[in-house]
Design a protein around this motif. Structure first.
Motif, short mmCIF file in Angstrom:
data_model
loop_
_atom_site.label_atom_id
_atom_site.label_comp_id
_atom_site.label_asym_id
_atom_site.label_seq_id
_atom_site.Cartn_x
_atom_site.Cartn_y
_atom_site.Cartn_z
N CYS A 1 -6.61 0.93 -4.84
CA CYS A 1 -6.39 2.26 -5.43
C CYS A 1 -7.69 3.07 -5.47
O CYS A 1 -7.70 4.27 -5.16
N HIS B 1 -5.20 -4.72 -6.32
CA HIS B 1 -4.61 -3.41 -6.62
C HIS B 1 -5.65 -2.38 -7.02
O HIS B 1 -5.69 -1.27 -6.45
N GLU B 2 -6.49 -2.71 -7.97
CA GLU B 2 -7.46 -1.73 -8.47
C GLU B 2 -8.44 -1.33 -7.37
O GLU B 2 -8.79 -0.14 -7.24
N VAL C 1 0.83 -1.21 0.00
CA VAL C 1 0.00 0.00 0.00
C VAL C 1 0.87 1.26 0.00
O VAL C 1 0.63 2.21 -0.76
N ARG D 1 2.53 4.89 -5.52
CA ARG D 1 3.01 5.26 -6.86
C ARG D 1 1.87 5.31 -7.86
O ARG D 1 1.84 6.17 -8.74
N ALA D 2 0.92 4.39 -7.73
CA ALA D 2 -0.18 4.34 -8.70
C ALA D 2 -1.11 5.53 -8.59
O ALA D 2 -1.59 6.05 -9.61
N ILE D 3 -1.36 6.01 -7.37
CA ILE D 3 -2.31 7.13 -7.20
C ILE D 3 -1.59 8.47 -7.12
O ILE D 3 -2.24 9.52 -7.03
N GLU E 1 3.57 0.45 -3.83
CA GLU E 1 2.95 0.34 -5.15
C GLU E 1 1.68 1.17 -5.28
O GLU E 1 1.47 1.84 -6.31
N VAL E 2 0.82 1.15 -4.28
CA VAL E 2 -0.42 1.93 -4.37
C VAL E 2 -0.10 3.42 -4.37
O VAL E 2 -0.71 4.20 -5.13
N PRO F 1 -1.19 7.11 0.37
CA PRO F 1 -2.56 6.89 0.83
C PRO F 1 -2.77 7.49 2.21
O PRO F 1 -1.90 7.38 3.08
N SER G 1 -8.35 6.58 -3.77
CA SER G 1 -8.60 7.65 -4.73
C SER G 1 -9.88 8.39 -4.42
O SER G 1 -10.02 9.57 -4.78
#
Length: 417
Positions: A408, A404-405, A32, A38-40, A35-36, A44, A412
């Motif tokens: 995120c 993951h999705e 979280v 970086r993705a958002i 990787e999360v 978080p 988000s």
């Protein structure tokens, strides 16, 4: 992180108990925060932290290092991967002498001035981890700055058996707690004693003396602390739980699954399953209740319009309360593999023989041999070993990656609120 003050949803991280299984939570958190994030495109937001048992220790680490997620990941990974079995699982000789002495009539009862009482395992290994990993003053600083809205650690009052939740929150958070007579809330400045009390699994680790009373593992009654998160105003929960649940072999109406094995289960097998039932099994009912409440509130809002939820809270006398009824977003990350089976395989591996050649290692290997079921749940609670922890961390990372999705999207929604 004053986004909660600007009307964005409040996120709560809920960490369950499970003794050595707590390494699984670290794998999810590593994913979280890495990787999360970086993705958002940002870290978080974790506004409320609630932990029980070993989850309380992990929650305190996150609370202390909230402003530096990279440091948080490094500390969690280093401490869990660096575990040495014989530093954590070693006999509490003073307690063994006391108990044996009382049996033969030569030992008196323990005095209540002792900081810890009972437990057949020496707590100094766990105490060292907490001392190294958690600068508790930083928790208070993060709360004072508004980076963290609240932290709760669930314990069990040793004498009464009731749940006592130690809670530290900011000046703006004024939780309203239920009138459940089995739950008490104690506003506190969280310190090491609270984390150690929450993780003091009975018979294994000694109960902890706090303000004149003894407390032990909070997982006996509240292993997955959803209620404290909601009471502190959470709009969404990310729940990390090292509990594996096998897919049902038949429809529930057909009754419990039947084993074709005619060999009676061993005592160790039964003890491990008892720990599972005691510490880990209530989460599904709690989450199902949350989903039902969500469905009712969402249906009411669709039928009668957005004011429906506000009207319900006004009728309940909770108008304006952060803890009033509301629809909650929930992501539940749980173990996708049987950790008991992983423990059974690991203690028979050459790697474990190399890492734990002493008395404790031999004892755990023998326990694995005695438990012929292949599901060594008891071992999985006791395997405070860095290599086994690394396996659980990897499992947690993979399970989070598989979601993951969803994860995120959960975080988000805060940015979009």
């Amino acid at each position: 992180m004053d986004h909660a003050r600007r009307g964005a949803p409040t996120n709560a991280l809920v960490l369950a108990g499970g003794a050595a299984r707590g390494a699984y939570e670290v794998g999810v958190l590593d994913y979280v925060m890495g990787e999360v994030a970086r993705a958002i495109g940002r870290q978080p937001s974790l506004d409320v932290l609630c932990g029980t048992s070993v989850g309380a220790i992990n929650a305190c680490v996150v609370a202390a290092h909230l402003r530096d997620p990279d440091a948080c990941r490094r500390v969690l990974l280093a401490e869990w991967r660096g575990l040495r079995l014989e530093e954590i699982v070693r006999a509490n000789t003073a307690e063994l002498v006391r108990v044996f002495g009382s049996i033969i009539g030569r030992g008196g009862p323990a005095t209540h001035s002792r900081a810890r009482h009972g437990g057949f395992l020496d707590p100094r290994g766990i105490e060292g981890i907490v001392e190294r990993a958690v600068p508790f003053a930083q928790i208070q600083e993060n709360i004072a700055r508004g980076d963290l809205l609240g932290l709760t650690l669930s314990t069990t009052h040793l004498v009464s058996g009731k749940t006592v939740i130690f809670v530290e929150h900011g000046a703006g958070a004024k939780p309203r707690w239920s009138r459940d007579p089995t739950i008490f809330v104690r506003p506190s400045t969280i310190r090491a004693a609270h984390a150690l009390a929450s993780s003091a699994l009975p018979l294994m680790f000694p109960a902890v003396h706090i303000d004149g009373e003894f407390y032990c593992d909070g997982g006996l009654r509240q292993n997955v602390p959803l209620s404290p998160a909601r009471r502190l105003g959470a709009d969404g929960l990310i729940v990390i739980n090292p509990r594996y649940v096998a897919p049902p072999a038949r429809a529930p109406e057909d009754g419990p699954p039947r084993s074709i094995d005619v060999v009676p289960p061993s005592t160790l097998f039964i003890l491990g399953k008892a720990l599972n039932a005691l510490l880990l099994d209530r989460i599904d009912n709690d989450l199902d209740r949350l989903r039902r409440i969500n469905a009712i509130l969402d249906a009411g809002a669709r039928r009668f319009g957005p004011p429906f939820v506000r009207a319900v809270n006004e009728e309940l006398g909770q108008s304006g309360a952060a803890s009033g009824v509301k629809s909650l977003s929930v992501v539940h990350v749980r173990a996708s593999e049987n950790i008991g089976q992983m423990a059974a395989a690991y203690v028979q591996s050459p790697e474990f023989v190399r890492r734990a050649p002493g008395v404790v290692g031999k004892l755990l290997r023998r326990i694995g041999e005695w438990d012929s079921s292949g599901e060594a749940d008891l071992l999985s609670y006791l395997l405070f070993d860095g290599e086994f922890a690394a396996q659980l961390i990897e499992l947690g990372w993979r399970d989070a990656a598989a979601r993951h999705e969803e994860i995120c999207a959960f975080f988000s929604r805060s940015a979009a609120a």
